[in-house]
Motif scaffolding. Structure first.
Motif, mmCIF file in Angstrom:
data_model
loop_
_atom_site.group_PDB
_atom_site.id
_atom_site.type_symbol
_atom_site.label_atom_id
_atom_site.label_comp_id
_atom_site.label_asym_id
_atom_site.label_seq_id
_atom_site.Cartn_x
_atom_site.Cartn_y
_atom_site.Cartn_z
ATOM 1 N N GLU A 182 0.770 -1.331 -0.036
ATOM 2 C CA GLU A 182 0.096 0.056 -0.057
ATOM 3 C C GLU A 182 0.913 1.280 0.084
ATOM 4 N N VAL A 183 0.388 2.196 -0.265
ATOM 5 C CA VAL A 183 0.843 3.707 -0.548
ATOM 6 C C VAL A 183 1.057 4.050 0.939
ATOM 7 N N PRO A 184 2.425 4.223 1.592
ATOM 8 C CA PRO A 184 2.595 4.856 3.160
ATOM 9 C C PRO A 184 1.973 6.127 3.297
ATOM 10 N N ASP A 185 1.130 6.086 4.478
ATOM 11 C CA ASP A 185 0.512 7.073 4.974
ATOM 12 C C ASP A 185 1.521 8.121 5.539
ATOM 13 N N MET A 186 2.480 8.605 4.952
ATOM 14 C CA MET A 186 3.603 9.853 5.120
ATOM 15 C C MET A 186 4.150 10.493 4.048
ATOM 16 N N ILE A 208 10.310 5.497 -10.163
ATOM 17 C CA ILE A 208 10.168 5.858 -8.781
ATOM 18 C C ILE A 208 8.682 6.304 -8.738
ATOM 19 N N SER A 209 7.825 5.664 -7.676
ATOM 20 C CA SER A 209 6.477 5.653 -7.503
ATOM 21 C C SER A 209 6.123 5.800 -5.993
ATOM 22 N N LEU A 210 4.786 5.963 -5.749
ATOM 23 C CA LEU A 210 4.188 6.185 -4.444
ATOM 24 C C LEU A 210 4.482 4.886 -3.777
ATOM 25 N N ASN A 257 7.193 2.905 -4.020
ATOM 26 C CA ASN A 257 8.423 2.293 -3.717
ATOM 27 C C ASN A 257 9.516 3.325 -3.125
ATOM 28 N N VAL A 258 8.902 4.596 -3.179
ATOM 29 C CA VAL A 258 9.687 5.799 -3.115
ATOM 30 C C VAL A 258 10.276 5.691 -1.505
ATOM 31 N N HIS A 259 9.512 5.362 -0.542
ATOM 32 C CA HIS A 259 9.734 5.525 0.839
ATOM 33 C C HIS A 259 11.041 4.367 1.175
ATOM 34 N N ARG A 260 10.784 3.288 0.513
ATOM 35 C CA ARG A 260 11.861 2.214 0.575
ATOM 36 C C ARG A 260 13.028 2.444 -0.047
ATOM 37 N N ARG A 306 3.271 -0.979 10.053
ATOM 38 C CA ARG A 306 1.945 -1.378 9.519
ATOM 39 C C ARG A 306 1.741 -1.133 8.116
ATOM 40 N N VAL A 307 1.806 0.382 7.906
ATOM 41 C CA VAL A 307 1.657 0.963 6.509
ATOM 42 C C VAL A 307 2.698 0.550 5.729
ATOM 43 N N LEU A 308 3.843 0.635 5.711
ATOM 44 C CA LEU A 308 5.030 -0.019 4.843
ATOM 45 C C LEU A 308 4.802 -1.280 4.542
ATOM 46 N N LEU A 309 4.498 -2.291 5.607
ATOM 47 C CA LEU A 309 4.610 -3.592 5.282
ATOM 48 C C LEU A 309 3.186 -4.096 5.108
#
Length: 222
Positions: A65-69, A108-110, A112-115, A219-222
């Motif tokens: 899922e797209v992280p909520d941050m 780069i997308s919504l 995968n960008v955080h990881r 929980r958001v990232l995983l």
């Protein structure tokens, strides 16, 4: 504008070459500049192909899922808990560009960008800094399981061909690129991002990544 939010190429360069972390230090400007650049890249890629990110081995960076941050908030969180110097973020940006060039189908997308950010910042920190936190600590800061971050680090290194050296001329050219972002295109967006960040910070209680904030984000990232 408050003095701490001054936006200028000179301020950016001062941060990059003479910044020293102290408790309560303002977030270095490079974080907001990098956030602005990455956000525009993501927005452009999302217009082309919504939420398309990796392929093959690069899928390791995709989350369900797209992280909520926001990217800005995520980078500020990494800075707050790791205290990585501004030059680390420049080197991470070099790595991101090299990675995209080496893996032409990757965008780069919504999702995968955080990881990608936590992985490249951790690797850049190991390259730049004399002292570093363990992968397990970076994983807590990034809202990930240690095993996942270890896997992303390994895949990133192989997909980069272990080409991590950044010479002085490359570093300087990226600094100049970031300065141009401030002076030409990004000043207003960066100022807006900084002001929003200051407002959010004034309303939040800073929490240790081992406690509730980390678990909620995991929980958001995983």
């Amino acid at each position: 504008m408050a003095p701490s939010l001054a936006i200028s190429p000179r301020k950016l360069r001062s941060d990059l070459y003479s910044y020293s972390y102290r408790d309560g230090s303002n977030t270095p400007l490079v974080i907001s500049v990098l956030s602005s650049l990455i956000e525009r890249t993501v927005a452009r890629n999302e217009r082309i192909s919504p939420s398309y990110g990796g392929f093959g081995k690069t899928c390791v960076f995709d989350c369900m899922e797209v992280p909520d941050m926001t990217i800005q908030s995520y980078l500020e969180r990494i800075f707050r808990y790791t205290k990585a110097g501004p030059s680390v973020y420049v080197v991470a940006y070099v790595y991101i560009n090299r990675f995209c060039q080496n893996n032409q189908g990757f965008r780069i997308s919504l999702t995968n960008v955080h990881r990608l950010l936590i992985t490249t910042i951790m690797i850049a920190s190991k390259y730049v800094e004399d002292m570093n936190y363990r992968n397990s600590y970076f994983a807590k800061v990034g809202g990930l399981e240690t095993e996942d971050l270890n896997n992303m680090e390994l895949e990133f290194l192989f997909l980069m061909g272990f080409k991590l050296h950044v010479n002085v001329s490359v570093f300087e050219s990226y600094c100049c690129h970031l300065e141009r972002e401030v002076s030409i295109g990004g000043g207003y967006q960066i100022e807006k991002a900084l002001r929003c960040a200051e407002e959010i910070k004034s309303k939040q209680i800073v929490q240790d990544p081992k406690h509730h904030h980390h678990h909620q984000f995991s929980r958001v990232l995983l």
